[in-house]
Design an enzyme around this catalytic site. Structure first.
Site, PDB file in Angstrom:
ATOM      1  N   SER A   1      14.932 -40.459   7.344  1.00 29.05           N
ATOM      2  CA  SER A   1      13.761 -41.138   6.626  1.00 29.05           C
ATOM      3  C   SER A   1      13.826 -42.518   6.610  1.00 29.05           C
ATOM      4  O   SER A   1      14.925 -43.133   6.225  1.00 29.05           O
ATOM      5  CB  SER A   1      13.581 -40.408   5.509  1.00 29.05           C
TER       6      SER A   1
ATOM      7  N   LYS B   1      15.157 -32.471   4.295  1.00 23.63           N
ATOM      8  CA  LYS B   1      14.193 -33.615   4.884  1.00 23.63           C
ATOM      9  C   LYS B   1      12.464 -33.038   4.695  1.00 23.63           C
ATOM     10  O   LYS B   1      11.843 -33.983   4.301  1.00 23.63           O
ATOM     11  CB  LYS B   1      14.236 -33.888   6.152  1.00 23.63           C
TER      12      LYS B   1
ATOM     13  N   HIS C   1      11.543 -33.644   1.156  1.00 27.60           N
ATOM     14  CA  HIS C   1      11.408 -35.068   1.161  1.00 27.60           C
ATOM     15  C   HIS C   1       9.989 -35.587   1.344  1.00 27.60           C
ATOM     16  O   HIS C   1       9.294 -36.100   0.746  1.00 27.60           O
ATOM     17  CB  HIS C   1      12.570 -35.896   1.815  1.00 27.60           C
ATOM     18  N   ASN C   2       9.752 -35.096   2.617  1.00 30.29           N
ATOM     19  CA  ASN C   2       8.311 -35.363   3.217  1.00 30.29           C
ATOM     20  C   ASN C   2       7.141 -34.705   1.936  1.00 30.29           C
ATOM     21  O   ASN C   2       6.302 -35.170   1.915  1.00 30.29           O
ATOM     22  CB  ASN C   2       8.255 -34.838   4.594  1.00 30.29           C
TER      23      ASN C   2
ATOM     24  N   GLU D   1       6.779 -36.766  -0.663  1.00 27.51           N
ATOM     25  CA  GLU D   1       6.066 -38.021  -0.185  1.00 27.51           C
ATOM     26  C   GLU D   1       4.684 -37.873  -0.144  1.00 27.51           C
ATOM     27  O   GLU D   1       3.885 -38.777  -0.463  1.00 27.51           O
ATOM     28  CB  GLU D   1       6.562 -38.429   1.360  1.00 27.51           C
TER      29      GLU D   1
END
Length: 482
Positions: free
Chosen positions: A128, A183, A186-187, A190
């Site tokens: 990222s 990940k 995480h997105n 986001e």
């Protein structure tokens, strides 16, 4: 001369990661399916650098030190499987394949297992930071075949971003698809952060009448405090950016947001785990609704513009918006970490949540100052059920509570959609409640389907059925929870 690592896929992230590796002293062999892309890179940004050209997978494999390490940065899905198959004839047992794209974590689980049978170590790693992060230091989240970690650790930690305390933003996540799952979450966070910021921006513009220049000043001030984050930083820059005619560019950008799938996957994972990821899922749906631009314009013609009016101290409202954004941001992270906890238990990953928060402090898109507080909360209590009950964040939420409600009420009263702000508040109210109306749902399920229910005056796990109509039987459906 042999290369330290091979790299396949020279799109924007790939070429910047290659340049990052080369700048940090590594010789990289590069390959791309489209030869013209390879040519353009080696005669352009890669010219004169310690790079080895590889026309074919065979050439790439032959150019590498053993055990071979090959990182792929290509589109997720079947393309990864196809590329892996083309590489296998040229690899030996103990060689390492690294998928650095946004692959579905379940695909990574499958690949780790399938390639282990062939003696190949497969790593699925989240990366990222976007274009800038890839070049100057991203946050890196590897997982998969753990035997590969000692071989790739130095490269990854060298090219990773460094947190304010100097620690590299890269750690081993766990086995199987753990790296890509982290990940993915995480997105998802986001998505939530971006939607929250957009809703605050919309209230400032549509209800309070602030110009982009006004909002630039507000967001800049907020970014100097506890809302300090990369997304706030770029929002501030966007609001100050003018088009060629001198007018703010933001007002000329179509209100239809795209997405590539990781937010949707996060929602699917939450449904599978039974984890209420309400804010993030609403953020995904908000993008889907925004994409229905033509339908929305047609509906606007039917219903017309809502009447909107705001009274009161605008300075106070702006302060309320700050607190509502911060409280909702806490919920966004709290829900994301709750999902990771559930998945970690389901898949036996043993995720280290304090370490995940630490490696998100630099390089990645959701980096923010309060990740230090998240890391501290999990360091103090690794069994923390949810971030919102930690000492630090429970106090923050109590302090922001009244402002949060005023903001959501103001938006709803003025027909301004705030799905993420409202979902965050609604989840918080549900999570803090010792009683919810689910007893009615259980009664309804038992009435029409004999699904049974538990009683408040009996121990948990003891189920009952009532003959609600007087002419039903005693037979019940099997009790289970998906």
């Amino acid at each position: 001369m042999k290369a330290d690592i091979g790299f396949i896929g020279l799109a924007v992230m790939g070429e910047n990661l290659v340049l990052n590796m080369e700048r940090n002293g590594y010789t990289v062999a590069v390959h791309n399916r489209t030869t013209s892309v390879l040519d353009a890179f080696l005669t352009g940004r890669g010219n004169g650098k310690k790079l080895i050209r590889a026309e074919t997978p065979a050439e790439l494999a032959a150019s590498l030190e053993r055990p071979r390490k090959i990182m792929m940065m290509i589109k997720a899905g079947p393309a990864v499987d196809s590329l892996v198959e083309s590489l296998l004839p040229h690899l030996d047992k103990g060689d390492i394949l690294i998928d650095g794209g946004n692959s579905n974590w379940e695909d990574t689980e499958r690949r780790v297992q399938a390639l282990a049978e062939k003696g190949i170590l497969f790593v699925g790693t989240g990366v990222s930071g976007g274009e800038e992060g890839a070049l100057n230091g991203p946050s890196i989240m590897p997982g998969g075949a753990e035997a590969a970690w000692p071989e790739i650790r130095d490269i990854f930690r060298t090219i990773a971003a460094k947190a304010p305390d100097g620690k590299p933003c890269c750690s081993w996540m766990g086995p199987g698809g753990a790296g890509h799952f982290v990940k993915m979450v995480h997105n998802g966070i986001e998505y939530g952060d971006m939607q929250l910021v957009s809703e605050i921006y919309w209230i400032l513009q549509e209800l309070l009448g602030f110009s982009p220049a006004d909002m630039h000043t507000i967001f800049s001030r907020w970014n100097g405090g506890k809302l300090d984050s990369y997304l706030m930083e770029i929002t501030t820059a966007i609001l100050a950016f003018n088009d060629s005619d001198g007018k703010p560019l933001i007002g000329k950008i179509l209100d239809a947001a795209g997405q590539k799938g990781t937010g949707k996957w996060t929602g699917i994972a939450a449904l599978t785990e039974g984890t209420p990821l309400t804010l993030i899922v609403e953020s995904v749906f908000a993008r889907a609704l925004s994409a229905q631009k033509e339908d929305r314009v047609a509906a606007y013609a039917v219903f017309g513009a809502p009447e909107r009016s705001v009274t009161g101290d605008r300075v106070k409202i702006v302060d309320d918006l700050h607190d509502a954004l911060y409280a909702s941001k806490i919920v966004s992270y709290a829900q994301g970490f709750e999902l990771m906890r559930s998945a970690s238990e389901t898949n036996n990953w043993n995720l280290d949540f304090a370490e995940i928060a630490r490696i998100w402090r630099g390089g990645c898109i959701i980096r923010s100052v309060f990740l230090d507080s998240i890391a501290q909360a999990f360091s103090e209590n690794s069994d923390l059920a949810n971030l919102v009950v930690s000492t630090r964040f429970s106090a923050e939420l109590k302090a922001a509570d009244a402002a949060w409600r005023r903001v959501v009420s103001l938006a709803v009263a003025n027909a301004l959609p705030v799905p993420a702000l409202a979902a965050a508040l609604s989840w918080f109210d549900g999570y803090r409640s010792d009683r919810l109306p689910a007893n009615m749902i259980q009664a309804q399920r038992d009435y029409f389907g004999a699904h049974t229910y538990e009683r408040t005056d009996s121990p948990r796990g003891e189920f009952f059925h009532t003959d609600w109509t007087g002419h039903g039987g005693s037979t019940t459906s099997r009790t289970y929870t998906v």
